[in-house]
Design a protein around this motif. Sequence first.
Motif, mmCIF file in Angstrom:
data_model
loop_
_atom_site.group_PDB
_atom_site.id
_atom_site.type_symbol
_atom_site.label_atom_id
_atom_site.label_comp_id
_atom_site.label_asym_id
_atom_site.label_seq_id
_atom_site.Cartn_x
_atom_site.Cartn_y
_atom_site.Cartn_z
ATOM 1 N N GLU A 113 -8.869 4.829 1.217
ATOM 2 C CA GLU A 113 -7.716 4.639 0.908
ATOM 3 C C GLU A 113 -6.847 5.721 1.083
ATOM 4 O OE1 GLU A 113 -6.905 0.959 -1.859
ATOM 5 O OE2 GLU A 113 -8.301 2.161 -2.732
ATOM 6 N N LEU A 114 -7.250 6.957 0.605
ATOM 7 C CA LEU A 114 -6.700 8.283 0.706
ATOM 8 C C LEU A 114 -6.552 8.713 2.155
ATOM 9 C CD1 LEU A 114 -7.870 10.218 -2.237
ATOM 10 C CD2 LEU A 114 -5.808 8.899 -2.231
ATOM 11 N N LEU A 138 -0.903 5.813 -9.631
ATOM 12 C CA LEU A 138 -0.648 5.493 -8.453
ATOM 13 C C LEU A 138 -1.853 4.486 -7.822
ATOM 14 C CD1 LEU A 138 1.531 4.887 -6.034
ATOM 15 C CD2 LEU A 138 0.264 7.083 -4.888
ATOM 16 N N CYS A 139 -1.691 3.198 -7.039
ATOM 17 C CA CYS A 139 -2.859 2.491 -6.289
ATOM 18 C C CYS A 139 -2.079 1.977 -5.270
ATOM 19 C CB CYS A 139 -3.665 1.720 -7.483
ATOM 20 S SG CYS A 139 -2.740 0.357 -7.894
ATOM 21 N N HIS A 140 -2.784 0.917 -4.815
ATOM 22 C CA HIS A 140 -2.287 0.284 -3.438
ATOM 23 C C HIS A 140 -1.129 -0.559 -3.703
ATOM 24 C CE1 HIS A 140 -3.286 -2.460 0.109
ATOM 25 N NE2 HIS A 140 -2.213 -1.933 0.345
ATOM 26 N N HIS A 141 -1.149 -1.478 -4.950
ATOM 27 C CA HIS A 141 0.081 -2.413 -5.118
ATOM 28 C C HIS A 141 0.426 -2.159 -6.596
ATOM 29 C CE1 HIS A 141 0.388 -4.604 -1.485
ATOM 30 N NE2 HIS A 141 -0.801 -4.470 -1.386
ATOM 31 N N GLY A 142 -0.522 -1.586 -7.457
ATOM 32 C CA GLY A 142 0.124 -1.496 -8.898
ATOM 33 C C GLY A 142 -0.881 -1.956 -9.717
ATOM 34 N N ILE A 173 1.251 2.359 -3.401
ATOM 35 C CA ILE A 173 1.884 3.266 -2.250
ATOM 36 C C ILE A 173 2.642 2.347 -1.269
ATOM 37 C CG2 ILE A 173 -0.477 2.937 -1.157
ATOM 38 C CD1 ILE A 173 -0.043 6.156 -0.555
ATOM 39 N N HIS A 174 2.147 0.940 -1.256
ATOM 40 C CA HIS A 174 2.956 0.118 -0.524
ATOM 41 C C HIS A 174 4.159 0.241 -0.989
ATOM 42 C CE1 HIS A 174 2.948 -3.622 2.069
ATOM 43 N NE2 HIS A 174 3.930 -3.860 1.378
ATOM 44 N N ALA A 175 4.650 0.161 -1.909
ATOM 45 C CA ALA A 175 6.164 0.121 -2.319
ATOM 46 C C ALA A 175 6.929 1.623 -1.888
ATOM 47 C CB ALA A 175 6.420 -0.068 -3.832
ATOM 48 N N TRP A 176 5.838 2.786 -2.099
ATOM 49 C CA TRP A 176 6.109 3.960 -1.990
ATOM 50 C C TRP A 176 6.685 4.203 -0.693
ATOM 51 C CZ3 TRP A 176 5.076 8.207 -5.301
ATOM 52 C CH2 TRP A 176 5.318 9.412 -4.867
ATOM 53 N N GLU A 180 10.013 2.306 -0.246
ATOM 54 C CA GLU A 180 11.212 3.001 -1.017
ATOM 55 C C GLU A 180 11.314 4.289 -0.949
ATOM 56 O OE1 GLU A 180 10.602 1.578 -5.264
ATOM 57 O OE2 GLU A 180 10.425 -0.270 -4.499
ATOM 58 N N ARG A 181 10.245 5.107 -0.775
ATOM 59 C CA ARG A 181 10.635 6.575 -0.890
ATOM 60 C C ARG A 181 10.162 7.211 0.552
ATOM 61 N NH1 ARG A 181 10.681 9.634 -5.144
ATOM 62 N NH2 ARG A 181 9.745 11.369 -4.157
ATOM 63 N N ASP A 182 9.227 6.960 1.224
ATOM 64 C CA ASP A 182 8.555 7.421 2.452
ATOM 65 C C ASP A 182 8.124 6.528 3.587
ATOM 66 O OD1 ASP A 182 7.838 9.239 4.426
ATOM 67 O OD2 ASP A 182 6.290 10.388 3.106
ATOM 68 N N PRO A 183 9.021 6.258 4.311
ATOM 69 C CA PRO A 183 8.447 5.260 5.452
ATOM 70 C C PRO A 183 7.372 5.755 6.307
ATOM 71 C CG PRO A 183 10.767 5.892 6.114
ATOM 72 C CD PRO A 183 10.322 6.502 4.494
ATOM 73 N N GLY A 184 6.960 7.116 6.304
ATOM 74 C CA GLY A 184 6.080 7.814 7.103
ATOM 75 C C GLY A 184 4.685 7.445 6.706
ATOM 76 N N VAL A 185 4.486 7.003 5.326
ATOM 77 C CA VAL A 185 3.330 6.510 4.609
ATOM 78 C C VAL A 185 3.046 5.216 5.264
ATOM 79 C CG1 VAL A 185 2.223 5.955 2.528
ATOM 80 C CG2 VAL A 185 3.929 8.032 2.535
ATOM 81 N N PRO A 186 1.864 5.291 5.721
ATOM 82 C CA PRO A 186 1.441 4.009 6.500
ATOM 83 C C PRO A 186 1.203 2.896 5.525
ATOM 84 C CG PRO A 186 0.025 5.853 7.101
ATOM 85 C CD PRO A 186 0.899 6.301 5.892
ATOM 86 N N VAL A 187 1.437 1.556 5.896
ATOM 87 C CA VAL A 187 1.191 0.532 5.169
ATOM 88 C C VAL A 187 -0.201 -0.234 5.485
ATOM 89 C CG1 VAL A 187 2.033 -1.793 4.553
ATOM 90 C CG2 VAL A 187 3.845 -0.051 4.804
ATOM 91 N N TYR A 188 -0.985 -0.474 4.667
ATOM 92 C CA TYR A 188 -2.328 -1.199 4.681
ATOM 93 C C TYR A 188 -2.601 -2.234 3.906
ATOM 94 C CZ TYR A 188 -4.278 1.558 0.877
ATOM 95 O OH TYR A 188 -4.474 2.033 -0.295
#
Length: 116
Positions: A36-37, A73-77, A102-105, A108-116
């Motif tokens: 996941e990382l 932090l995890c994938h959805h909390g 990280i999905h919400a991250w 809400e914080r960084d749209p450059g973080v891929p959603v999976y």
Amino acid sequence: MNSIRPAQLQNWLQQASDPARPEALPVVLDVREPWELQTASVKPEGFELRHMPMRSIPARYPELDRHHPVACLCHHGARSAQVVQYLESLGFTQVVNIDGGIHAWSQERDPGVPVY
């Protein structure tokens, strides 16, 4: 259990920081699996980023300071919420869950973080 949204992290970091120890940054503890990382990760800005997969926490929690701020932090909390409860049961006093993970991250914080 205390929770914050990724959008609230900056405020939490400011409140959690110790002015007497500016070198001791709050910790964001990523409890996701290694694959996941590789898929998506956050940039440590104003915090120390540590990776400990959830299954390793019982053996590795002594690496963390019980009185130092930790945001999990995890994938959805869900996994991070379980880790928060576990750490609280061990006497950790400043631990919060990053609700939405990280999905919400990414939203809400960084749209450059891929959603999976």
